[in-house]
Design a protein around this motif. Sequence first.
Motif, PDB file in Angstrom:
ATOM      1  N   TYR A  25     -48.479  31.561-100.248  1.00  0.00           N
ATOM      2  CA  TYR A  25     -48.537  32.634 -99.240  1.00  0.00           C
ATOM      3  C   TYR A  25     -47.158  33.265 -99.053  1.00  0.00           C
ATOM      4  O   TYR A  25     -47.025  34.496 -99.028  1.00  0.00           O
ATOM      5  N   VAL A  26     -46.125  32.437 -98.913  1.00  0.00           N
ATOM      6  CA  VAL A  26     -44.771  32.950 -98.728  1.00  0.00           C
ATOM      7  C   VAL A  26     -44.316  33.705 -99.971  1.00  0.00           C
ATOM      8  O   VAL A  26     -43.707  34.782 -99.875  1.00  0.00           O
ATOM      9  N   ALA A  27     -44.627  33.162-101.160  1.00  0.00           N
ATOM     10  CA  ALA A  27     -44.186  33.783-102.410  1.00  0.00           C
ATOM     11  C   ALA A  27     -44.801  35.167-102.604  1.00  0.00           C
ATOM     12  O   ALA A  27     -44.141  36.083-103.118  1.00  0.00           O
ATOM     13  N   ILE A  28     -46.054  35.338-102.180  1.00  0.00           N
ATOM     14  CA  ILE A  28     -46.752  36.600-102.426  1.00  0.00           C
ATOM     15  C   ILE A  28     -46.584  37.583-101.268  1.00  0.00           C
ATOM     16  O   ILE A  28     -46.374  38.780-101.475  1.00  0.00           O
ATOM     17  N   CYS A  29     -46.664  37.073-100.051  1.00  0.00           N
ATOM     18  CA  CYS A  29     -46.615  37.957 -98.884  1.00  0.00           C
ATOM     19  C   CYS A  29     -45.195  38.239 -98.400  1.00  0.00           C
ATOM     20  O   CYS A  29     -44.951  39.273 -97.771  1.00  0.00           O
TER      21      CYS A  29
ATOM     22  N   LEU B 268     -37.059  32.321-101.130  1.00  0.00           N
ATOM     23  CA  LEU B 268     -36.076  31.256-101.348  1.00  0.00           C
ATOM     24  C   LEU B 268     -35.354  30.844-100.069  1.00  0.00           C
ATOM     25  O   LEU B 268     -34.801  29.745 -99.987  1.00  0.00           O
ATOM     26  N   ILE B 269     -35.359  31.738 -99.081  1.00  0.00           N
ATOM     27  CA  ILE B 269     -34.749  31.400 -97.795  1.00  0.00           C
ATOM     28  C   ILE B 269     -35.682  30.495 -96.989  1.00  0.00           C
ATOM     29  O   ILE B 269     -35.258  29.474 -96.420  1.00  0.00           O
ATOM     30  N   ILE B 270     -36.965  30.896 -96.937  1.00  0.00           N
ATOM     31  CA  ILE B 270     -37.947  30.109 -96.178  1.00  0.00           C
ATOM     32  C   ILE B 270     -38.216  28.770 -96.860  1.00  0.00           C
ATOM     33  O   ILE B 270     -38.197  27.718 -96.225  1.00  0.00           O
TER      34      ILE B 270
END
Length: 246
Positions: free
Chosen positions: A121-125, A131-133
């Motif tokens: 989800y983080v990678a796409i959205c 890389l920070i999250i």
Amino acid sequence: MENRNNVTEFILLGLTQSLEGQRVLFVAFLLIYIVTLVGNLLIMVTIRASQSLGSPMYFFLAYLSFIDAVYSTTIAPKMIVDLLYDKKTISFRACMAQVFMDHFIAGAEVILLVVMAYDRYVAICKPLYYLIIMNQRVCVLMLLVAWTGGFLHSLVQFLFIYQLSFCGPNVIDNFLCDVYPLLKLTCTNTSLIGLSMMANGGAICTVVFFILLVSYGVILHSLKTHGLEGKRKAFYTCASHMAVVI
């Protein structure tokens, strides 16, 4: 406590009583177990050795492969060896250990799948903040959450089953020790205990399924704002992760 100690071992009926069928299953399951171990070890070694596979997704994938290998080893070796014998037995302590490890590893695995869904989800959205999250500290923390969640889930199941009294029948109509076959053998009234154990197991499965459903629903909805190339990459990433889940 005293009644429970009347049973020192359990007899497993296994998958079949046919000697010919047991030989066939022995070869089949031995090959499957070897392929499973080799495949998961190969994934772990490849990710560990390759500098280009250092993203959080591959970090979690390596641990998912490790969990799969450990889970297979918890059940398969005993089952495979038992196929060589007419009488299949397991001690009370080994049975309890198998119950605990089975739910511990399985619980950790399903929670790790949720973690991997969040990673996608983080990678796409939120690709610019990925890389920070998903920094190393967060990844390790999420991994610890998966192991802790699996341990707590297993501990609850184990404590429920361990307090029961086993004073008579000791034949398990299965190839391994598990909660529900053991509930059929106990001398204790298991109505409330059975419901509690079903609630525990059902709750974690329901929550995990709901989170995965929502996560991929959000990802698919966010694809509307991506260009054609972005959609292709996003679908490829989701498909790869779903293949791992399956």
